[in-house]
Design a protein around this motif. Structure first.
Motif, short mmCIF file in Angstrom:
data_model
loop_
_atom_site.label_atom_id
_atom_site.label_comp_id
_atom_site.label_asym_id
_atom_site.label_seq_id
_atom_site.Cartn_x
_atom_site.Cartn_y
_atom_site.Cartn_z
N ALA A 384 26.31 -30.01 9.31
CA ALA A 384 27.00 -31.05 10.08
C ALA A 384 28.41 -31.34 9.58
N LEU A 385 28.97 -30.46 8.76
CA LEU A 385 30.35 -30.66 8.31
C LEU A 385 31.30 -30.16 9.40
N ARG A 386 31.31 -30.89 10.48
CA ARG A 386 32.04 -30.52 11.70
C ARG A 386 32.14 -31.78 12.55
N LYS A 387 32.43 -31.65 13.85
CA LYS A 387 32.48 -32.82 14.71
C LYS A 387 31.05 -33.34 14.95
N HIS A 388 30.64 -34.18 14.05
CA HIS A 388 29.28 -34.71 13.98
C HIS A 388 29.42 -36.00 13.16
N SER A 389 28.47 -36.90 13.27
CA SER A 389 28.57 -38.15 12.52
C SER A 389 28.78 -37.91 11.03
N PHE A 421 38.25 -28.71 14.40
CA PHE A 421 39.22 -29.03 13.36
C PHE A 421 38.58 -29.68 12.14
N LEU A 422 37.47 -30.42 12.36
CA LEU A 422 36.80 -31.04 11.21
C LEU A 422 36.13 -29.98 10.33
N LEU A 458 23.13 -33.18 2.82
CA LEU A 458 23.68 -34.11 3.82
C LEU A 458 22.87 -34.08 5.12
N ASP A 459 21.79 -33.34 5.16
CA ASP A 459 21.03 -33.18 6.41
C ASP A 459 19.67 -33.87 6.40
N SER A 460 19.04 -33.97 5.23
CA SER A 460 17.67 -34.44 5.13
C SER A 460 16.80 -33.62 6.08
N ILE A 461 15.92 -34.28 6.87
CA ILE A 461 14.99 -33.51 7.70
C ILE A 461 15.57 -33.14 9.06
N THR A 462 16.87 -33.43 9.30
CA THR A 462 17.45 -33.11 10.61
C THR A 462 17.68 -31.61 10.78
N LEU A 463 17.60 -30.82 9.71
CA LEU A 463 17.67 -29.36 9.83
C LEU A 463 16.64 -28.74 8.91
N ASP A 464 15.74 -27.95 9.48
CA ASP A 464 14.65 -27.37 8.69
C ASP A 464 15.15 -26.41 7.62
N ILE A 465 16.22 -25.66 7.88
CA ILE A 465 16.71 -24.69 6.90
C ILE A 465 17.20 -25.40 5.64
N THR A 466 17.86 -26.53 5.81
CA THR A 466 18.33 -27.28 4.65
C THR A 466 17.16 -27.79 3.83
N GLY A 483 23.02 -38.09 5.58
CA GLY A 483 22.60 -37.50 6.85
C GLY A 483 21.43 -38.17 7.52
N TRP A 484 20.52 -38.76 6.74
CA TRP A 484 19.35 -39.45 7.30
C TRP A 484 18.66 -40.14 6.14
#
Length: 736
Positions: A384-389, A421-422, A458-466, A483-484
């Protein structure tokens, strides 16, 4: 004479192989002079001319020879010419002279435009040479030939390779979908098609953010295997991501009906909930599905099914994301979730035992190699190091990091091949930026090889790979932040919080050590604000009206909170309620209309706003509101920060779980307590009071404006110092 002719042919061909085309041409001309009836000499003479770049001469040589052939023999000799050109095209490809091979195959195409294998080779070479454009599909007629179903001697291996290459290199091309559809009837083994189409659809849907196209590809595959569950799982997600919620929910329910084991049922229920909650408004069904999910999670825990395969394991944690949106019961929720997280970690480490053992060996070794003069190696892992919260909020930490004391590595999971750009900002800010795919072991190996000291998730459970990477524990200290809520994975040591975002009792039900920063767990230096596009007159709202606003996606719409909001609107004369956020338009309208009517609020006082084109415009448009009404039991986070930055009073209900206390901690860290409710009735009271009391609203807005220069929430530099101090203390504890 015969021996002389054979000598000409042999030597000429040797010259051709040696790229001495002029010498080869001379000998083939001599061979023709000696034996003009041997048409193969003309074929090779034309070829040598072509290889010298003399296309017109080559074509003339072949045409003159063909013109002398009796009509009934033309197909035979033409086939011989094609055979000569085909052999040379393959030889040129073997020596990686792709441009030459492409040229030869273009001439084969002119001679026989229906040679599908040659056309597939031309397409493959065009992609390799980057000279392909969409007119070629029409000009060459590949799709029409495949659709004719009258092809003889089709090279299925070549067809598979070409389809794979098209989907790998030009997946968004307008004709790619047509090619997929034309190729499917030729696959005798559905698994072979599955192995090509599913990864391509995942890349198109997630990496390139084209879920509708991804869904179309998978729908084509369902023609072969209409009940292939893995395809249906992804199809449900793609439909939901493209806001086709009805189909997304339908496919998820079909997944559930076809799921045989408990693990598959858990994920299928998650997909149903994901669709229902994203659409918004389906509250009764959300509650019944949530209860069913919790029941099956308990069944799974009691069964302790070990070991599960990697794919099923990866799907265990994500379903927990839904429950805090529905109820604020962290003691119950985390008891279940932590047990699932333990099973998750056990399974992942069982899948990769050697890696897990190597990482453990590094951790148990004495960490004396890191001295006080050597920078701590901090790794940040996220998709989520992009245009994301997360991308909007984490940048100040990256910007203010002390590069003399901390060496920063960023691990971009599923690095996006899009203009963002983020994302570029984070790549440039990191000392080491790793642009990675969706392969947990490769990511973990990179982290281990980099000898990261503290890995921040920075993702917690919002991404399984992380979560999979964190479960392998490639770094000696692992932390979850931003992230959560905490993931509950035992391999994670710390969860970053502050004095407010979790109650004192929270440590009782967290497996991670809660590390409380002294003031706030997040701070930003500010937000970019654009030009507002909302006007009261265009919304048919009087200039003296009181405007309430709630800007949250359908996931966060809870009927009880919505009922409080309607009671506020009812109590405040001349007030209007603006509702904004991703959801199914009709479902969310009916959700609000029903509750408004039950509470006696005229639905003409409600306005549903479309999404803004940019984040900066969204922030500017917040200024139309007099008061923002937060959601509960899942508060705003980024939306709360944006509201406070724009100087707008906020009403929030404080709960027990992390998600129910985000707005509370942010308000405390700007020095504003007006609008903080500890009970349901207080939420309504604050909403009414702020609506009726213009002076109070102005006082709160004034406090918020002043806070920009003084409040911890707007001091990214001080926050970074506190995070860095926490990292140093964590490291000191580890070294003991």
């Amino acid at each position: 004479m015969k021996n002389e002719m054979m000598s000409y042919e042999k030597i000429a061909y040797e010259y051709l192989l040696a790229s001495e085309y002029t010498k080869a041409t001379d000998l083939y001309e001599k061979a023709i002079s000696s034996n003009p009836d041997n048409l193969s000499h003309y074929w090779y003479l034309g070829l040598t001319l072509l290889l010298q770049g003399k296309e017109a001469e080559a074509q003339m040589t072949w045409m003159l020879a063909i013109a002398e052939i009796e009509d009934e023999k033309t197909p035979f000799y033409t086939a011989k010419l094609i055979e000569v050109l085909q052999i040379e095209a393959e030889r040129q490809e073997h020596i990686e002279e792709f441009s030459t091979s492409w040229l030869i195959r273009q001439h084969i195409r002119e001679i026989n435009p229906d040679d599908i294998n040659n056309l597939l080779n031309v397409l493959q070479l065009s992609i390799k040479l980057n000279n392909f454009d969409e007119t070629h599909f029409n000009d060459w007629g590949i799709i029409e030939l495949l659709n004719s179903q009258e092809i003889i001697d089709l090279n299925l291996k070549l067809l598979t390779q070409v389809l794979q290459q098209v989907l790998d290199t030009i997946p968004l091309h307008p004709y790619s979908l047509n090619l997929v559809e034309a190729c499917l009837p030729y696959f005798t083994n559905p698994q072979q098609a599955f192995n090509i189409l599913l990864p391509a659809a995942i890349k198109i849907g997630h990496t390139f953010k084209q879920p509708q196209l991804a869904a179309q590809i998978l729908e084509l595959y369902l023609r072969i295997e209409p009940e292939e569950v893995e395809t249906l799982r992804h199809l449900a997600i793609f439909y939901q991501n493209s806001q086709n919620y009805e189909l997304g929910i339908e496919k998820a329910k079909l997944c559930y009906s076809l799921s045989k084991n408990v693990a598959d049922k858990i994920f299928a229920l998650h997909l149903i909930l994901r669709g229902l909650m994203t659409a918004g408004g389906y509250w009764q069904e959300i509650c019944s599905t949530s209860q069913e999910l919790e029941s099956i999670l308990q069944e799974f825990i009691q069964a302790q099914p070990l070991p599960l395969d990697e794919v099923r394991t990866l799907r265990l944690l994500t379903p927990s994301f839904a429950i805090p949106h529905i109820k604020d019961t962290p003691t119950e929720f985390r008891k279940i979730h932590n047990q699932i997280a333990q099973i998750f970690q056990n399974n992942i480490q069982a899948v990769f035992p050697e890696a897990a053992e190597r990482y453990t060996q590094r951790i148990i070794k004495h960490p004396g190699s890191i001295t006080s003069t050597k920078p701590l190696k901090i790794g940040y892992i996220s998709y989520a190091l992009r245009k994301h919260s997360v991308g909007w909020l984490a940048r100040w930490l990256f910007q203010h990091h002390n590069r003399d004391k901390f060496e920063i590595s960023a691990y971009f999971v599923n690095y996006k091949l899009v203009d963002d750009f983020l994302q570029t900002y984070y790549v440039n800010q990191a000392c080491h930026a790793h642009k990675l795919e969706m392969n947990a072991l490769e990511i973990a190996e990179q982290i281990h090889a980099d000898e990261i000291d503290i890995l921040v998730d920075l993702d917690s459970i919002t991404l399984d790979i992380t979560t999979e990477v964190m479960a392998l524990k490639p770094a000696p200290i692992q932390v979850t932040w931003l992230g959560w809520d905490a993931s509950g994975i035992p391999a994670i040591d710390y969860f970053i919080a502050d004095p407010y975002v979790l109650p004192e009792s929270a440590q009782e039900y967290y497996t991670e050590k809660i590390w409380r920063l002294p003031q706030t767990y997040i701070a930003v230096d500010g937000f970019e604000v654009g030009i507002p596009t909302l006007r009261r007159d265009e919304l048919n709202i009087p200039s003296d009206a009181v405007i309430y606003l709630s800007a949250q996606r359908g996931y966060k719409r809870h009927p009880e909170t919505t009922r409080w909001q309607m009671k506020i609107i009812k109590e405040v004369p001349n007030s209007y309620f603006l509702i904004k956020g991703d959801a199914e338009e009709e479902a969310i309208k009916q959700f609000f209309y029903q509750i408004a009517e039950e509470e006696g609020v005229d639905i003409s006082r409600l306005r549903f706003l479309p999404q803004d084109p940019t984040e900066a415009t969204h922030r500017a448009n917040l200024a139309i509101a007099d008061v923002v009404l937060d959601t509960y039991p899942y508060n705003g986070a980024t939306t709360t920060l944006e509201t406070l930055w724009m100087g707008i009073p906020l009403v929030t209900r404080v709960g027990e779980q992390f998600a129910a206390r985000n707005s509370y901690t942010m308000m405390m860290n700007v020095g504003v307590t007006e609008g903080i409710a500890w009970k349901d009735a207080e939420y309504i009271e604050w909403g009414v009071r702020l609506g009726k009391d213009a002076v109070l609203r102005q006082q709160v807005a004034g406090k918020l404006r002043q806070s920009r220069q003084t409040a911890p929430l707007w001091n990214g530099k001080q926050f970074t110092l506190e995070m860095e101090k926490a990292y140093q203390q964590m490291w000191e504890i580890y070294k003991k």
